[in-house]
Scaffold this active site. Structure first.
Site, PDB file in Angstrom:
ATOM      1  N   ASN A 172      -4.554   6.463  -7.124  1.00 52.73           N
ATOM      2  CA  ASN A 172      -5.163   7.801  -7.054  1.00 52.73           C
ATOM      3  C   ASN A 172      -4.139   8.875  -7.414  1.00 52.73           C
ATOM      4  O   ASN A 172      -3.812   9.768  -6.642  1.00 52.73           O
ATOM      5  CB  ASN A 172      -5.792   8.062  -5.686  1.00 52.73           C
TER       6      ASN A 172
ATOM      7  N   HIS B 188       0.848  -1.198   0.000  1.00 49.23           N
ATOM      8  CA  HIS B 188       0.000   0.000   0.000  1.00 49.23           C
ATOM      9  C   HIS B 188       0.885   1.250   0.000  1.00 49.23           C
ATOM     10  O   HIS B 188       1.268   1.762   1.054  1.00 49.23           O
ATOM     11  CB  HIS B 188      -0.899   0.002   1.234  1.00 49.23           C
TER      12      HIS B 188
ATOM     13  N   HIS C  44       3.515  14.261   1.227  1.00 48.59           N
ATOM     14  CA  HIS C  44       3.007  15.605   0.954  1.00 48.59           C
ATOM     15  C   HIS C  44       4.124  16.598   1.230  1.00 48.59           C
ATOM     16  O   HIS C  44       5.010  16.347   2.052  1.00 48.59           O
ATOM     17  CB  HIS C  44       1.798  15.939   1.835  1.00 48.59           C
TER      18      HIS C  44
ATOM     19  N   ASP D   5       0.800   2.565   3.822  1.00 45.45           N
ATOM     20  CA  ASP D   5      -0.013   3.664   3.297  1.00 45.45           C
ATOM     21  C   ASP D   5       0.857   4.910   3.122  1.00 45.45           C
ATOM     22  O   ASP D   5       0.446   6.030   3.420  1.00 45.45           O
ATOM     23  CB  ASP D   5      -1.202   3.948   4.202  1.00 45.45           C
TER      24      ASP D   5
END
Length: 421
Positions: A94, A60, A308, A304
């Site tokens: 995504n 992930h 950013h 995950d």
């Protein structure tokens, strides 16, 4: 290139191995395991005091490639992976644009051939991740995708969900599910608990995840299809998955190191590096996750990994959700699970099991397998300094934390891709 690793503690859950011995890597493959009497090696490594294990498989990961490469890209993400002992990873779809086009899949995989880890990718379940119409799953599989997900959001239409669950195993795709009731989660920033109330910040209730988990399990059970539940964070979801497994539902699940070490209490700092979705929960949830790993309810540990920029994370309330994790995953897991799982069990959750769930040739040191190997010191303590991490973004929730266990060397298909000695 031939590499001789001598005298390490060789742990391979796929073979039930836990012994002091040698590894010989030749031409990108595992050539020998056990006692190597002599070898004409290009590189000889003294493994005394180190564990040699199958490279980690992170199922992930958000590489942000294409479209958001100021945060991360396939090459920088794999450098971070290598520094954390991750040799195979599953990229989430995504991206910008979303990975719903076979051409995007082919392009990512082509560029990933030069990376420091083996990259697999999930493709979108629905067109544009809009939850209304299935993407061309057969074409995406043909292009090289091995899984499907609308991760970041749940599949909006339950009809699309059911049809995708039906088609995925026929096409040889793994369905990985982001479980969330968006109505319940709407407007929430952190877990809906004591800290959210004290800070006056809108909360995301545990029920948002639990309802989503229940929907996915019910849909899969209704047709006997397999489903994989992503980033489990609540005690309710652990209970739902445990019950489903007892009933014979073909469900697997993952959780992440930040849910094992941290709780909503970290949000008191009003630092957006501790904001992710699902959010950090309560101590009872953390303990339930540890129990779920120990009893087999939760099959795997993923990260995950969600990079950013510092500018994006500067605003606590307005920042996007997500934290990075590949470089710290093994150490954080070893720290959280000390005294609860053996080293072999931790490696199984982080390498062998995710490889098995994804159906990829990884997670093993069997002779003839790809020479994906991590060497780590299981007891070395170190403090996480974000500025010394290898990816583009620095938004780690473990900054300043002292963790147990440190990766020293990583080999990807026999190539030395990280040397932290």
């Amino acid at each position: 290139m031939t590499v001789w690793i001598r005298g390490a503690r060789v742990i391979d859950p796929s073979q039930g191995l836990d012994q002091i011995g040698d590894l010989l890597l030749r031409e990108g493959k595992i050539a020998q395991v056990g006692q190597v009497e002599a070898a004409d090696a290009d590189l000889v490594i003294d493994g005394e005091g180190l564990v040699a294990a199958p490279g980690l498989v992170d199922m992930h990961v958000h590489l942000r490639d294409p479209g958001l490469t100021y945060k991360e890209d396939v090459l920088s993400g794999c450098r971070a992976a290598a520094a954390g002992g991750v040799t195979s990873l599953l990229a989430m779809p995504n991206t910008k644009p979303p990975m719903d086009d076979p051409a995007l899949v082919r392009d990512l995989l082509a560029r990933a051939r030069e990376a420091d880890a083996t990259v697999y990718t999930a493709a979108c379940v629905t067109k544009g991740m809009q939850g209304k119409e299935l993407a061309d799953l057969a074409a995406l599989k043909e292009a090289g995708a091995i899984a499907i997900s609308d991760d970041g959001v749940p599949v909006g239409s339950s009809r699309c969900l059911l049809e995708a669950l039906r088609l995925a195993p026929q096409l040889g795709l793994v369905f990985t599910a982001h479980c969330e009731d968006l109505d319940l989660a709407a407007g929430g920033k952190i877990h809906d608990g004591a800290v959210a109330r004290e800070l006056g910040v809108p909360g995301i209730p545990a029920a948002a995840e639990d309802c989503g988990t229940a929907r996915e399990i019910a849909a899969a059970a209704s047709i006997g299809a397999p489903v994989h539940i992503c980033h489990v964070s609540t005690k309710g979801s652990v209970a739902l998955i445990r019950d489903a497994k007892r009933r014979g539902v073909r469900v697997t699940a993952e959780t992440c190191p930040h849910y094992l070490l941290l709780t909503e209490e970290a949000l008191r700092r009003k630092d957006a590096d501790y904001r992710m979705n699902p959010p950090l929960r309560e101590e009872a949830d953390r303990l339930a996750l540890l129990e779920g790993l120990a009893d087999g309810t939760i099959d795997a540990i993923s990260t995950d990994h969600a990079p950013h920029s510092p500018e994006e994370k500067a605003d606590f309330a307005g920042a996007p959700n997500g934290s990075i994790g590949m470089e710290t995953s093994l150490s954080a897991a070893l720290t959280a699970l000390e005294g609860r799982l053996t080293l072999s069990q931790v490696i199984e959750k982080m390498s062998t099991a995710p490889a098995r769930i994804l159906g990829i040739p990884a997670g093993t040191l069997q002779v003839g397998a790809a020479a994906d190997v991590v060497l780590f010191h299981p007891e070395e303590r170190w403090t996480v300094d974000p500025e010394k991490l290898h990816g583009k973004s620095k938004n780690t929730p473990f900054k300043g934390m002292a963790l147990r266990g440190r990766v020293k060397l990583t080999f990807s298909r026999g190539r030395l891709v990280y040397d932290g000695r």
